[in-house]
Design an enzyme around this catalytic site. Structure first.
Site, PDB file in Angstrom:
ATOM      1  N   LEU A   1       0.842  -1.196   0.000  1.00  0.00           N
ATOM      2  CA  LEU A   1       0.000   0.000   0.000  1.00  0.00           C
ATOM      3  C   LEU A   1       0.877   1.246   0.000  1.00  0.00           C
ATOM      4  CD1 LEU A   1      -3.012  -0.792   2.353  1.00  0.00           C
ATOM      5  CD2 LEU A   1      -2.448  -1.624   0.076  1.00  0.00           C
TER       6      LEU A   1
ATOM      7  N   ARG B   1       1.712  15.096   6.627  1.00  0.00           N
ATOM      8  CA  ARG B   1       2.611  15.590   7.683  1.00  0.00           C
ATOM      9  C   ARG B   1       4.082  15.588   7.280  1.00  0.00           C
ATOM     10  NH1 ARG B   1       1.262  12.167  12.679  1.00  0.00           N
ATOM     11  NH2 ARG B   1       0.075  10.869  11.244  1.00  0.00           N
TER      12      ARG B   1
ATOM     13  N   GLN C   1      -5.206   3.703  -6.966  1.00  0.00           N
ATOM     14  CA  GLN C   1      -6.354   3.834  -6.065  1.00  0.00           C
ATOM     15  C   GLN C   1      -6.723   5.310  -6.014  1.00  0.00           C
ATOM     16  OE1 GLN C   1      -5.710   3.773  -1.899  1.00  0.00           O
ATOM     17  NE2 GLN C   1      -7.772   3.109  -1.376  1.00  0.00           N
TER      18      GLN C   1
ATOM     19  N   TYR D   1       3.354  -2.252   3.610  1.00  0.00           N
ATOM     20  CA  TYR D   1       3.086  -0.815   3.524  1.00  0.00           C
ATOM     21  C   TYR D   1       4.342  -0.081   3.037  1.00  0.00           C
ATOM     22  CZ  TYR D   1      -0.959  -2.301   6.058  1.00  0.00           C
ATOM     23  OH  TYR D   1      -2.108  -2.953   6.390  1.00  0.00           O
ATOM     24  N   GLY D   2       4.147   0.783   2.066  1.00  0.00           N
ATOM     25  CA  GLY D   2       5.286   1.523   1.495  1.00  0.00           C
ATOM     26  C   GLY D   2       5.932   2.478   2.471  1.00  0.00           C
ATOM     27  N   ASP D   3       5.265   2.768   3.596  1.00  0.00           N
ATOM     28  CA  ASP D   3       5.854   3.681   4.573  1.00  0.00           C
ATOM     29  C   ASP D   3       6.300   2.943   5.835  1.00  0.00           C
ATOM     30  OD1 ASP D   3       3.376   3.067   5.585  1.00  0.00           O
ATOM     31  OD2 ASP D   3       2.674   5.138   5.768  1.00  0.00           O
TER      32      ASP D   3
ATOM     33  N   GLY E   1      -4.914   0.203  15.635  1.00  0.00           N
ATOM     34  CA  GLY E   1      -6.012  -0.734  15.776  1.00  0.00           C
ATOM     35  C   GLY E   1      -5.673  -1.722  16.887  1.00  0.00           C
TER      36      GLY E   1
ATOM     37  N   ARG F   1      37.524  12.095  -8.746  1.00  0.00           N
ATOM     38  CA  ARG F   1      36.249  12.094  -9.476  1.00  0.00           C
ATOM     39  C   ARG F   1      36.153  10.864 -10.378  1.00  0.00           C
ATOM     40  NH1 ARG F   1      36.236  17.638 -12.294  1.00  0.00           N
ATOM     41  NH2 ARG F   1      34.441  16.657 -13.308  1.00  0.00           N
TER      42      ARG F   1
ATOM     43  N   TYR G   1      45.311  20.014 -10.539  1.00  0.00           N
ATOM     44  CA  TYR G   1      44.174  19.446 -11.256  1.00  0.00           C
ATOM     45  C   TYR G   1      44.695  18.529 -12.352  1.00  0.00           C
ATOM     46  CZ  TYR G   1      40.310  18.694 -14.373  1.00  0.00           C
ATOM     47  OH  TYR G   1      39.379  18.078 -15.168  1.00  0.00           O
TER      48      TYR G   1
HETATM   49  C1  UD1 Z   1      -3.945   1.180   9.955  1.00  0.00           C
HETATM   50  C2  UD1 Z   1      -4.786   0.050  10.513  1.00  0.00           C
HETATM   51  C3  UD1 Z   1      -4.551  -0.027  12.011  1.00  0.00           C
HETATM   52  C4  UD1 Z   1      -3.084  -0.242  12.302  1.00  0.00           C
HETATM   53  C5  UD1 Z   1      -2.257   0.855  11.645  1.00  0.00           C
HETATM   54  C6  UD1 Z   1      -0.783   0.556  11.767  1.00  0.00           C
HETATM   55  C7  UD1 Z   1      -6.773  -0.035   9.110  1.00  0.00           C
HETATM   56  C8  UD1 Z   1      -8.203   0.322   8.985  1.00  0.00           C
HETATM   57  N1  UD1 Z   1      -6.168   0.337  10.228  1.00  0.00           N
HETATM   58  O1  UD1 Z   1      -4.435   2.373  10.521  1.00  0.00           O
HETATM   59  O2  UD1 Z   1      -5.305  -1.086  12.555  1.00  0.00           O
HETATM   60  O3  UD1 Z   1      -2.854  -0.248  13.699  1.00  0.00           O
HETATM   61  O4  UD1 Z   1      -2.557   0.951  10.237  1.00  0.00           O
HETATM   62  O5  UD1 Z   1      -0.046   1.663  11.323  1.00  0.00           O
HETATM   63  O6  UD1 Z   1      -6.212  -0.664   8.228  1.00  0.00           O
HETATM   64  N2  UD1 Z   1      -3.433   3.692   2.481  1.00  0.00           N
HETATM   65  C9  UD1 Z   1      -3.704   3.629   1.145  1.00  0.00           C
HETATM   66  N3  UD1 Z   1      -4.956   3.918   0.699  1.00  0.00           N
HETATM   67  C10 UD1 Z   1      -5.961   4.272   1.547  1.00  0.00           C
HETATM   68  C11 UD1 Z   1      -5.676   4.346   2.918  1.00  0.00           C
HETATM   69  C12 UD1 Z   1      -4.403   4.043   3.359  1.00  0.00           C
HETATM   70  O7  UD1 Z   1      -2.832   3.307   0.338  1.00  0.00           O
HETATM   71  O8  UD1 Z   1      -7.061   4.527   1.067  1.00  0.00           O
HETATM   72  C13 UD1 Z   1      -2.098   3.392   2.973  1.00  0.00           C
HETATM   73  C14 UD1 Z   1      -1.482   4.617   3.624  1.00  0.00           C
HETATM   74  O9  UD1 Z   1      -0.716   5.345   2.695  1.00  0.00           O
HETATM   75  C15 UD1 Z   1      -0.604   4.009   4.698  1.00  0.00           C
HETATM   76  C16 UD1 Z   1      -1.311   2.730   5.063  1.00  0.00           C
HETATM   77  O10 UD1 Z   1      -2.170   2.430   3.983  1.00  0.00           O
HETATM   78  O11 UD1 Z   1       0.650   3.665   4.201  1.00  0.00           O
HETATM   79  C17 UD1 Z   1      -2.045   2.820   6.380  1.00  0.00           C
HETATM   80  O12 UD1 Z   1      -3.057   3.782   6.241  1.00  0.00           O
HETATM   81  P1  UD1 Z   1      -3.455   4.727   7.433  1.00  0.00           P
HETATM   82  O13 UD1 Z   1      -4.592   5.544   7.009  1.00  0.00           O
HETATM   83  O14 UD1 Z   1      -2.265   5.403   7.963  1.00  0.00           O
HETATM   84  O15 UD1 Z   1      -3.985   3.644   8.482  1.00  0.00           O
HETATM   85  P2  UD1 Z   1      -4.065   3.860  10.012  1.00  0.00           P
HETATM   86  O16 UD1 Z   1      -5.207   4.731  10.311  1.00  0.00           O
HETATM   87  O17 UD1 Z   1      -2.756   4.234  10.573  1.00  0.00           O
END
Ligand code: UD1
Ligand code: CA
Length: 464
Positions: free
Chosen positions: A6, A13, A83, A110-112, A147, A340, A373
């Site tokens: 994802l 932020r 998406q 997750y990409g982050d 969660g 270089r 040089y």
């Molecule tokens: C989510 C989980 C939560 C968990 C937490 C861990 C859900 C509903 N909740 O919450 O249980 O504890 O991660 O960090 O899954 N993203 C998309 N598309 C979207 C929404 C999100 O690509 O439509 C990606 C975001 O870029 C991010 C990741 O999914 O990388 C998590 O999304 P985020 O909205 O941060 O979820 P949390 O509310 O933190």
């Protein structure tokens, strides 16, 4: 194993124009770290599995920047699904449905969240088997924002988000890291049945847990070895924290291999650093790309070294900037030297302070110790290049070559106007502007003869 990453979120932020997942850890985007991890896991699992393992990146914010950046630096074979709009994590995974191979489970990353280790994911994969839903969970001191894992008689029965939780649920310290493995056919069904009737109006991926339980599918769990493995990045502070953690991990690997680091907290590796035995690295050095240090190499403080090979027993003194170079054995470089791309130094070459070398070969035992040089040059063996020597290799349009043969001696402050050749054993007098070849074995000097005017007097200011 199918993998879905994802990466559609905007990362408000981060306060940046760059999509969040493209921000770097150790010089490579967070997303590329996750892709490398996914590929490694797939490679190890595919030993047992014949069908193709798909890797699907869900992108959205930042338009084509994410797919463009990934295709630029990965081997390819990655599927991108867009998406838009972003309606939640469940909606995000649903975009991958057409690309998931039903014959194998699906891992969600997750990409982050860039630093998850292979061993942790392996345990999660084992916990999932072929037909279970497995969640990577962690016990944390402060679960705020995450969660919560709701268990009944020890078994996971659902996940409740912070914003939907009651007081008892908020007190639970076991959190959902977000990473999970699901049986693919069931996952597709569960995703199709998600609703957005919740506090955030989103399609929650986490709701598939309750669906699994309703379908009689067992929900298992695994846990990371360290908290940072599942930490995500939402702002620059968290990015910096994970960067430090990653650098600490890399430094520890080097220490275990026997490399001496004068301070493991003050080294930055942005790529691959390969070290021989008895290598010593002083504080504040940055290594980029592929760097190879031979046995006994010493790197002084505050050097930047990129895509370079330094052969055994060489000594790089403080404050050198070295890129795309090949340094032979027992060389002495710096302090304050700049090598270089295309600088190729043979054994025991000395390059001293404020000397710049570009696209030049320098033969064994040759020295340029101060302020010079050397560009587009072929320098032979045992050549001495005096302070202030410059190869004038560029006429504003074209580059030309300078050849300095073995045993030549270049007097200080000489300019060698390329193309030009200094013959074997030739000497250039200090201050020579060489515009024609210097014959071998002879002294060539171009400066005007020195003269002294006997009756000359310095003008004197008249007092008024
Ligand atoms: C989510 C989980 C939560 C968990 C937490 C861990 C859900 C509903 N909740 O919450 O249980 O504890 O991660 O960090 O899954 N993203 C998309 N598309 C979207 C929404 C999100 O690509 O439509 C990606 C975001 O870029 C991010 C990741 O999914 O990388 C998590 O999304 P985020 O909205 O941060 O979820 P949390 O509310 O933190
Ligand atoms: Ca989050």
């Amino acid at each position: 194993m199918n993998v879905v990453i994802l990466a559609a979120g905007m990362g408000k932020r981060m306060q940046s124009e760059l999509p969040k997942v493209l921000h770097p850890i150790a010089g490579a985007s967070m997303l590329s770290h996750v892709i490398v991890t996914a590929r490694q896991l797939q490679a190890s699992l595919n030993l047992e599995c014949e069908s193709p393992a798909n890797l699907c990146v869900i992108y959205g914010h930042g338009g084509s920047q994410v797919p463009d950046a990934v295709s630029a630096d990965s081997a390819g074979g990655i599927i991108f699904a867009k998406q838009e709009p972003q309606l939640g994590t469940g909606h995000a995974v649903a975009q991958a449905i057409p690309h998931l191979n039903d014959a194998m489970p699906t891992l969600i990353l997750y990409g982050d969240v860039p630093l998850t280790r292979n061993a942790t994911l392996q345990r999660l994969v084992v916990a999932a088997g072929s037909n279970k839903l497995a969640i990577l969970t962690a016990q944390v001191d402060d679960p705020t924002g995450f969660g919560r894992i709701i268990r009944e008689k020890g078994k996971i029965c659902r996940i409740v988000e912070q914003k939907d939780a009651n007081e008892d649920e908020l007190a639970i310290a076991e959190i959902n890291t977000g990473i999970m493995v699901a049986p693919t056919v069931a996952l597709k069904k569960w995703l199709g049945a998600l609703s957005n009737r919740n506090a955030q109006g989103e399609y929650y991926l986490t709701d598939i847990v309750a669906s699994a339980v309703a379908d009689g599918v067992e929900v298992s769990s695994a846990h990371p070895d360290a908290v940072w493995e599942t930490q995500g990045v939402n702002d620059k502070k968290q990015l910096a924290d994970l960067e430090r953690q990653h650098q600490k991990n890399l430094a520890e690997q080097l220490l275990l291999q026997g490399v001496t680091l004068l301070d493991p907290n003050r080294i930055d590796i942005r790529g691959k650093l390969v070290c021989g035995r008895d290598v010593t690295i002083d504080v504040g050095c940055v290594f980029e790309g592929e760097v190879v240090l031979g046995d006994g190499v010493r790197i002084g403080p505050h050097c930047v070294i990129k895509n370079t090979r330094i052969a055994a027993q060489s000594d790089i003194k403080a404050f050198c900037h070295i890129e795309g170079a090949d340094v032979g054995v027992q060389a002495q470089i710096g302090p304050y030297a700049r090598l270089r791309p295309g600088a190729q130094l043979a054994e025991q070459v000395h390059i001293g302070n404020f000397v710049e070398v570009k696209k030049s070969t320098i033969g064994a035992y040759s020295k340029a110790n101060h302020l010079a040089y050397i560009g587009d040059a072929k320098v032979g063996r045992r050549v001495n290049i005096g302070a202030g020597t410059i190869t004038c290799n560029y006429d504003g349009v074209n580059k030309f070559e300078t050849v300095i043969e073995d045993d030549a001696f270049i007097g200080s402050d000489s300019q060698l106007i390329a193309p030009v050749r200094v013959g074997r054993g030739a000497t250039l007098g200090a201050g020579t502007t060489l515009s024609k070849d210097a014959p071998e074995g002879k002294l060539t000097v171009s400066r005007a003869k020195q003269l002294t005017l006997e009756n000359w007097q310095r003008p004197v200011k008249q007092k008024t």
